[in-house]
Structures are given as structure tokens and as C-alpha cells.
Design an enzyme around this catalytic site. Structure first.
Site, PDB file in Angstrom:
ATOM      1  N   ASP A  58       0.831  -1.205   0.000  1.00  0.00           N
ATOM      2  CA  ASP A  58       0.000   0.000   0.000  1.00  0.00           C
ATOM      3  C   ASP A  58       0.868   1.258   0.000  1.00  0.00           C
ATOM      4  O   ASP A  58       1.652   1.473   0.937  1.00  0.00           O
ATOM      5  CB  ASP A  58      -0.890  -0.033   1.239  1.00  0.00           C
ATOM      6  CG  ASP A  58      -2.093   0.887   1.133  1.00  0.00           C
ATOM      7  OD1 ASP A  58      -2.064   1.798   0.287  1.00  0.00           O
ATOM      8  OD2 ASP A  58      -3.061   0.688   1.880  1.00  0.00           O
ATOM      9  N   ASP A  59       0.751   2.056  -1.041  1.00  0.00           N
ATOM     10  CA  ASP A  59       1.447   3.354  -1.133  1.00  0.00           C
ATOM     11  C   ASP A  59       2.960   3.230  -1.268  1.00  0.00           C
ATOM     12  O   ASP A  59       3.682   4.185  -0.964  1.00  0.00           O
ATOM     13  CB  ASP A  59       1.129   4.239   0.079  1.00  0.00           C
ATOM     14  CG  ASP A  59      -0.277   4.801   0.044  1.00  0.00           C
ATOM     15  OD1 ASP A  59      -1.061   4.389  -0.823  1.00  0.00           O
ATOM     16  OD2 ASP A  59      -0.607   5.643   0.902  1.00  0.00           O
ATOM     17  N   CYS A  96      -6.347   3.638  -3.650  1.00  0.00           N
ATOM     18  CA  CYS A  96      -6.553   2.304  -3.079  1.00  0.00           C
ATOM     19  C   CYS A  96      -7.711   1.500  -3.651  1.00  0.00           C
ATOM     20  O   CYS A  96      -7.514   0.436  -4.248  1.00  0.00           O
ATOM     21  CB  CYS A  96      -6.747   2.433  -1.570  1.00  0.00           C
ATOM     22  SG  CYS A  96      -5.383   3.259  -0.717  1.00  0.00           S
ATOM     23  N   LYS A 150      -5.659  -5.602   4.186  1.00  0.00           N
ATOM     24  CA  LYS A 150      -6.590  -4.491   3.956  1.00  0.00           C
ATOM     25  C   LYS A 150      -7.602  -4.805   2.855  1.00  0.00           C
ATOM     26  O   LYS A 150      -7.234  -5.135   1.741  1.00  0.00           O
ATOM     27  CB  LYS A 150      -5.774  -3.243   3.591  1.00  0.00           C
ATOM     28  CG  LYS A 150      -6.579  -2.040   3.147  1.00  0.00           C
ATOM     29  CD  LYS A 150      -5.653  -0.875   2.877  1.00  0.00           C
ATOM     30  CE  LYS A 150      -6.359   0.271   2.159  1.00  0.00           C
ATOM     31  NZ  LYS A 150      -5.478   1.427   1.945  1.00  0.00           N
ATOM     32  N   HIS A 152     -10.864  -2.662   2.013  1.00  0.00           N
ATOM     33  CA  HIS A 152     -11.170  -1.362   1.403  1.00  0.00           C
ATOM     34  C   HIS A 152     -12.050  -1.462   0.157  1.00  0.00           C
ATOM     35  O   HIS A 152     -11.885  -0.710  -0.800  1.00  0.00           O
ATOM     36  CB  HIS A 152      -9.876  -0.599   1.070  1.00  0.00           C
ATOM     37  CG  HIS A 152     -10.084   0.894   1.100  1.00  0.00           C
ATOM     38  ND1 HIS A 152      -9.116   1.796   0.746  1.00  0.00           N
ATOM     39  CD2 HIS A 152     -11.171   1.636   1.442  1.00  0.00           C
ATOM     40  CE1 HIS A 152      -9.574   3.035   0.867  1.00  0.00           C
ATOM     41  NE2 HIS A 152     -10.828   2.960   1.286  1.00  0.00           N
ATOM     42  N   HIS A 242       1.278   2.489   4.001  1.00  0.00           N
ATOM     43  CA  HIS A 242       0.341   3.603   4.122  1.00  0.00           C
ATOM     44  C   HIS A 242       0.543   4.296   5.467  1.00  0.00           C
ATOM     45  O   HIS A 242       1.003   3.684   6.425  1.00  0.00           O
ATOM     46  CB  HIS A 242      -1.086   3.041   4.031  1.00  0.00           C
ATOM     47  CG  HIS A 242      -2.148   4.055   3.749  1.00  0.00           C
ATOM     48  ND1 HIS A 242      -2.509   5.032   4.659  1.00  0.00           N
ATOM     49  CD2 HIS A 242      -2.955   4.222   2.676  1.00  0.00           C
ATOM     50  CE1 HIS A 242      -3.486   5.757   4.142  1.00  0.00           C
ATOM     51  NE2 HIS A 242      -3.774   5.296   2.939  1.00  0.00           N
ATOM     52  N   ASP A 300      -0.144  -0.941  -4.990  1.00  0.00           N
ATOM     53  CA  ASP A 300      -1.530  -0.587  -5.328  1.00  0.00           C
ATOM     54  C   ASP A 300      -1.643   0.772  -5.995  1.00  0.00           C
ATOM     55  O   ASP A 300      -2.615   1.051  -6.694  1.00  0.00           O
ATOM     56  CB  ASP A 300      -2.427  -0.646  -4.096  1.00  0.00           C
ATOM     57  CG  ASP A 300      -2.162   0.484  -3.099  1.00  0.00           C
ATOM     58  OD1 ASP A 300      -1.028   1.017  -3.071  1.00  0.00           O
ATOM     59  OD2 ASP A 300      -3.081   0.825  -2.333  1.00  0.00           O
ATOM     60  N   ASN A 301      -0.670   1.656  -5.763  1.00  0.00           N
ATOM     61  CA  ASN A 301      -0.648   2.980  -6.412  1.00  0.00           C
ATOM     62  C   ASN A 301       0.709   3.608  -6.144  1.00  0.00           C
ATOM     63  O   ASN A 301       1.548   3.015  -5.458  1.00  0.00           O
ATOM     64  CB  ASN A 301      -1.773   3.890  -5.895  1.00  0.00           C
ATOM     65  CG  ASN A 301      -1.929   3.914  -4.386  1.00  0.00           C
ATOM     66  OD1 ASN A 301      -2.946   3.469  -3.850  1.00  0.00           O
ATOM     67  ND2 ASN A 301      -0.928   4.408  -3.686  1.00  0.00           N
ATOM     68  N   LYS A 318       0.934   9.606  -5.724  1.00  0.00           N
ATOM     69  CA  LYS A 318      -0.336   8.943  -5.457  1.00  0.00           C
ATOM     70  C   LYS A 318      -1.501   9.903  -5.688  1.00  0.00           C
ATOM     71  O   LYS A 318      -1.432  11.087  -5.380  1.00  0.00           O
ATOM     72  CB  LYS A 318      -0.358   8.472  -3.994  1.00  0.00           C
ATOM     73  CG  LYS A 318      -1.701   7.935  -3.529  1.00  0.00           C
ATOM     74  CD  LYS A 318      -1.654   7.597  -2.049  1.00  0.00           C
ATOM     75  CE  LYS A 318      -3.032   7.126  -1.585  1.00  0.00           C
ATOM     76  NZ  LYS A 318      -3.027   6.707  -0.171  1.00  0.00           N
TER      77      LYS A 318
END
Length: 573
Positions: A58-59, A96, A150, A152, A242, A300-301, A318
Site C-alpha cells: 500500500d502506497d 486504493c 486491507k 477497502h 500507508h 496498489d498505487n 499517489k
């Protein structure tokens, strides 16, 4: 002219610092090893369906892995990637929920109604229930399916939960970000709750355990209790890296010389995650899964640059449709790959994992027509050409329209005020407001002069609503060719028109105060009744309470929280 002068200065200056000393067109900084001739003797098909481990971080920024020249230590990721296939033309989504929804459904956002922003904790919204998910298809193929991490993708009613969408077991969080130790998540001032779940129950007893380590331990337990003779799919969606920036002290100590505090904490989190992946890989070998396994790693990004992340040398961050927001870190590691130890430049998108993994599992794709993804396994394993030639990054009709965009600027066929982005072949087009467009060097240079890229952005983009780049020749997106190649602009606009005709209405309902954790035992979780859910299925506004007398402070402050949330959005999604 001022723009190009500044651009030239910045590149020359940064070259002198060594930040652009590596060649973009080279596969990686880790030397590729020649393919072992013995690998050609592998059978053309697997003797049995492979075990599939999908790891999503994540991130994590494009620059934040060792083999991309980072100052962050990721020895496990570097080794797995070097021994497998690095995907250097791999795309994800800028935030996300969109990436996760496209992974799970194999469909673009415009085909699930999730083309705007993320699913927020208090929205009566989730991944559409008519979508057949990736884990559901793998279950059909005989797989045991497990999710750790996660989610989401919405949870306002029980039917939205991971265990109702194809996963046999689930340990993780339902919302977008939680404290790594306490698992608390605040969706605005005073709107806080606990968010760690075991199956469909709140996992109160796990509080205090650092999530990255907890999730890796859970994967090991799953592997220890399952038989390697039966196929298994484990989706590991790490919360890391994140915000909030939290890490065990022993990892932070390794980066004590870093001057930038956010970067130091962020680096520690990445290295901790890297060791978690090491433990998962070790468990695959210990319990007899590894020889028949496929490990997919993906971000994810793009990285959030003001929270320690770096996408250097790419443009943007992001939440943007510049390369820094949508070009991901990706690789596949597997003993089953025919041509290992190489870098692939085949065009791959996150929607491609759905048909690719279902095909590997010998599942049936005939009853899920209209997928936007492609089976890219031959491109990954054998080095064949990718079946994908274009990517719709997104069309978001609700995002703030660009001030200077118009239908006239779009040749009368497309309103360039609308935020959209598409890649066709080597060309990439952006319209509307594509987001923050800086080039940001790694934050370890605390005294690095930082004004040049802001000046470049201000002089380059204030009065524009169309950008065109040859992304193969110009991966940094420095040379806008929209004025020189109006023919290409028009062609790509026509592709946007084509995709927009297939889009379904946006699902982005208003937040509902009944989702407040105080009304749900202090934890985030399903809160809508079946009757409520049926009335909200259309994706519109939730109905006002039938009992006018029932008022609460949360209801009165709802408008205030929504405005505040909008301002804080870039730091929370």
C-alpha cells in the site's frame, strides 16, 4: 521557453547528483542472469494447479525498492524479482479502492461504478454484488481461498464482507487506514473506531500487534494447517506502507542517518515489510508449497511523496494519473516460469491478474464475459508479446472539472474538462485535471533546492486541459506533444468516447451517520439492515431517517465532517 530551460537545468543538475545516472531502458540495476538451459525442459503445462500467493503493498513508491536504485533496503524483494520476471511496463490505479476493485473483478472502474475516489467508511457502498470475484472463480476451481490484510472494498452490509465475496477466511481491516498497533481508524474528528476483523467478528484480542508482522504470521499459520497437495490462494494485502508512519524501533534504527524524518520512518516500514515477505517465502518452502507456487508482487498505487514515499524519476504522486501515480512495482516469482531471471517490458495492467490467475488455476472464464483484463501468463513466463495494447487509466465525471477545458478543445467529441487518461500503444493522453504534477527527488536530500520543479509545474499546466506523451520515448512525461500531434490526440479522444459509452453510472452515495462506530460497539463494521440495503442498491442518496425525532451530534456535525474530510482526502486515501 522558460519551461524547457528549467527542465534542462533540472535534468543536468540532477545528473550531476547521480539520480539519473541509471539508464531507464536497462532492465534494472540488478544484473539479469542468463536463462538456464535446463529451464527449457520444463513441461508445457503444470501437472497440477499451482498455489497462488498475491502480495499487494500500500502506497509503496516506484523508487522505493532496491532494484529501482532506492536507498531503502529490500533484499528479499530484490532477490525474488531477480530470480523471477520483473514487470517494468506494469500499471495500477492511482488510489486504493480502484486498484483493489480492478484486481478482484478484472474490470475497469467505469464498469463497476467505482470510477470516483474511494469507498469511504460511512458510505453505503461496496464492490457491486453482481460481480463474480477472483477468489470466487478460484473456489470454483477447487482452491482454498484466504485473505490477510486491507480490504477497502466496502462493508456497510454483511454481503459486502470478504468472507461473502469468495474468501474462506479473513484477518484484516475493512477501512482504508488504521493504526498499525491499536487498529483504530478515525474518519474525521470524533468519528473513530476499532478495525481489525477475524472472519466476520471483531478481533479485539489482536490489538497491540504490529500489523505487518501479524499478517505474515497469519499466512504462515494458514500454510502450516493446509495440505500442499490441495491448491491454495492467499491474498496478502499489507497495510504497509500507508500512513500513519509507524514501525518497530529496530527497523528505524537502521536508517538513523537519514535526515528526513518521514523518509526514515517510511524506509523502516518498507524494510519490515520486506522481511515479512521473506518469512512468507520461507513458510512456502518449509511446508512444501514452493515448488508448485506462483508469487505475484504488486503495489496498489504510487507513493505519497509528502509521507516519505518516492516515485523518482517519474512525474507525479499517489492520487494522480501521471506515471508516478499509476506505474507500479510488479514482479512474478515462480519455479514454474519457463524463462526466469529477466525483465519484461510487456504491457500489463492490474486487471490482467484476474484472467491470468484463473487460467493458471484451470478455472472457467466463459461465464464472466466482458472482462477488461487479459491472460498475460505467456508474456510473463515465455516472453511472448502481451495481448494488451492499451489501458484505460480512468474516466471520472465527478472529479473537479478543469477550469480551461472544453468540448471545443476536444475537437467537439470530448469535453477536455473531464478528468480522464488513456494509453494506446506508446501514446498516453490526459485530459482535465490529472493531479499534482511535480518531479520530486528522493527526500533524503534535505538541503536539495526544491523550487525548480514547482516553477516548471506552474508555467506548464495552469491553462491546459490536454496532454500527450510518447511514454516509451519519454517515460518522465517532460515533453507534451499535444500541439505537435493533434491527429494522435483526436484518435485517443475517440477511444475515450468509445469507453465512455460502456460506462455505468458512478456509485458514490452520501455518507450516513448510522455507520458511526459508536452505534456499532466501538468498531467499524456492517451497519445497514437488509431493508436499508435494498433501498440503497441503486447507488443513490441514503434515505433520511423515518424517525424525525432521532437526532444526534454526529448528524448535526455531518456537513462539517464532510468538508473537513475533503480537505484531508489526499492524506487518507
Amino acid at each position: 521557453m522558460a519551461v524547457y530551460a528549467l527542465t534542462g537545468f533540472s535534468l543536468v543538475s540532477l545528473l550531476s547528483f547521480g539520480y539519473l545516472s541509471w539508464d531507464w531502458m536497462k532492465p534494472s540495476l540488478v544484473a539479469d542472469v542468463a536463462t538456464d538451459p535446463m529451464e527449457k525442459s520444463l513441461p508445457p503445462a503444470f501437472t497440477r494447479p499451482p498455489h497462488i500467493i498475491f502480495i499487494l503493498t500500500d502506497d509503496q513508491g516506484y523508487h522505493d525498492v532496491g532494484y529501482h536504485g532506492s536507498d531503502i533496503q529490500t533484499p528479499t524483494l530484490d532477490r525474488l524479482a531477480a530470480e523471477g520476471v520483473k514487470l517494468e511496463n506494469y500499471y495500477i490505479q492511482p488510489i486504493c479502492t480502484p486498484s483493489r476493485s480492478q484486481l478482484i473483478t478484472g474490470r475497469y472502474q467505469i464498469h463497476t461504478g467505482l470510477q470516483h475516489s474511494i469507498i469511504r467508511p460511512r458510505q453505503p457502498n461496496c464492490l457491486p454484488l453482481d460481480q463474480v470475484t477472483l477468489p470466487q472463480k478460484l473456489q470454483e476451481a477447487g482452491y482454498s481461498t484466504h485473505m490477510v490484510g486491507k480490504w477497502h472494498l466496502g462493508f456497510y452490509k454483511k454481503e459486502c464482507l470478504p468472507t461473502r465475496r469468495g474468501f474462506d477466511t479473513f484477518l484484516g481491516s475493512l477501512t482504508g487506514n488504521v493504526d498499525y498497533y491499536t487498529y483504530d481508524n478515525c474518519d474525521g474528528p470524533g468519528v473513530c473506531g476499532y478495525d481489525l476483523h477475524e472472519g466476520e467478528d471483531v478481533a479485539w484480542d489482536q490489538s497491540g500487534k504490529y500489523s505487518t508482522l501479524l499478517y505474515a504470521q497469519r499466512v504462515s499459520k494458514i500454510l502450516a494447517s493446509h495440505s500442499p497437495k490441495e491448491p491454495i490462494f492467499i491474498y496478502v494485502a499489507f497495510q504497509a506502507v500507508h500512513t500513519p508512519l509507524q514501525s518497530p524501533k529496530e527497523y528505524i534504527y537502521r536508517y538513523r542517518s537519514m535526515g528526513n524524518v518521514a523518509r526514515r520512518k517510511y524506509a523502516a516500514m518498507v524494510t519490515c515489510m520486506d522481511e515479512a515477505v521473506k518469512n512468507i517465502t520461507w513458510a512456502l518452502k518449509k511446508y512444501g508449497y514452493y515448488d508448485n507456487s506462483v508469487i505475484v508482487f504488486s503495489t496498489d498505487n504510487g507513493g505519497q511523496t509528502f509521507s516519505g514515499g518516492s516515485n523518482w524519476p517519474l512525474r507525479g504522486r499517489k492520487g494522480t494519473y501521471w506515471e508516478g501515480g499509476v506505474r507500479g512495482i510488479g514482479f512474478v516469482h515462480s519455479p514454474l516460469i519457463k524463462r526466469k531471471r529477466r525483465t519484461s517490458w510487456a504491457l500489463v495492467h492490474i486487471t490482467d491478474w484476474y484472467p491470468t490467475l484463473v487460467s493458471l488455476a484451470r478455472g472457467n472464464l466463459s461465464n464472466v464475459p466482458g472482462l477488461d483484463g487479459y491472460n498475460v501468463w505467456p508474456a510473463i513466463s515465455e516472453g511472448k508479446e502481451s495481448p494488451r495494447t492499451e489501458i484505460l487509466h480512468n474516466i471520472d465525471p465527478l472529479y473537479n472539472h478543469a477550469k480551461y477545458g472544453s468540448l471545443e478543445d476536444g475537437f467537439g467529441i470530448w469535453n477536455t474538462a473531464v478528468q480522464a487518461s488513456i494509453r494506446v500503444g506508446e501514446w498516453k493522453l490526459l485530459t482535465g485535471d490529472p493531479g499534482y504534477s511535480d518531479w520530486i527527488p528522493p527526500q533524503t536530500l534535505t538541503n536539495f533546492p526544491g523550487s525548480w520543479w514547482n516553477l516548471e509545474r506552474l508555467t506548464d499546466g495552469l491553462r491546459k486541459s490536454v496532454w500527450l506523451f510518447n511514454i516509451t520515448a519519454d517515460p518522465y512525461e517532460r515533453y507534451d506533444l499535444s500541439d505537435q500531434r493533434p491527429d494522435v490526440v483526436r484518435t485517443l479522444l475517440m477511444r475515450l468516447v468509445h469507453y465512455n459509452r460502456t460506462a455505468i453510472p458512478v456509485r458514490y452515495p452520501a455518507e450516513n451517520p448510522r455507520a458511526h462506530p459508536d452505534f456499532n460497539g466501538g468498531a467499524w463494521g456492517p451497519w445497514a439492515s437488509e431493508d436499508d440495503a435494498e433501498e440503497w442498491e441503486g447507488g443513490g442518496e441514503p434515505l433520511k431517517s423515518r424517525n424525525k425525532k432521532k437526532k444526534c451530534k454526529i448528524c448535526k456535525l455531518r456537513s462539517f465532517f464532510r468538508k473537513l474530510n475533503t480537505r484531508l482526502m489526499s492524506n487518507r486515501i
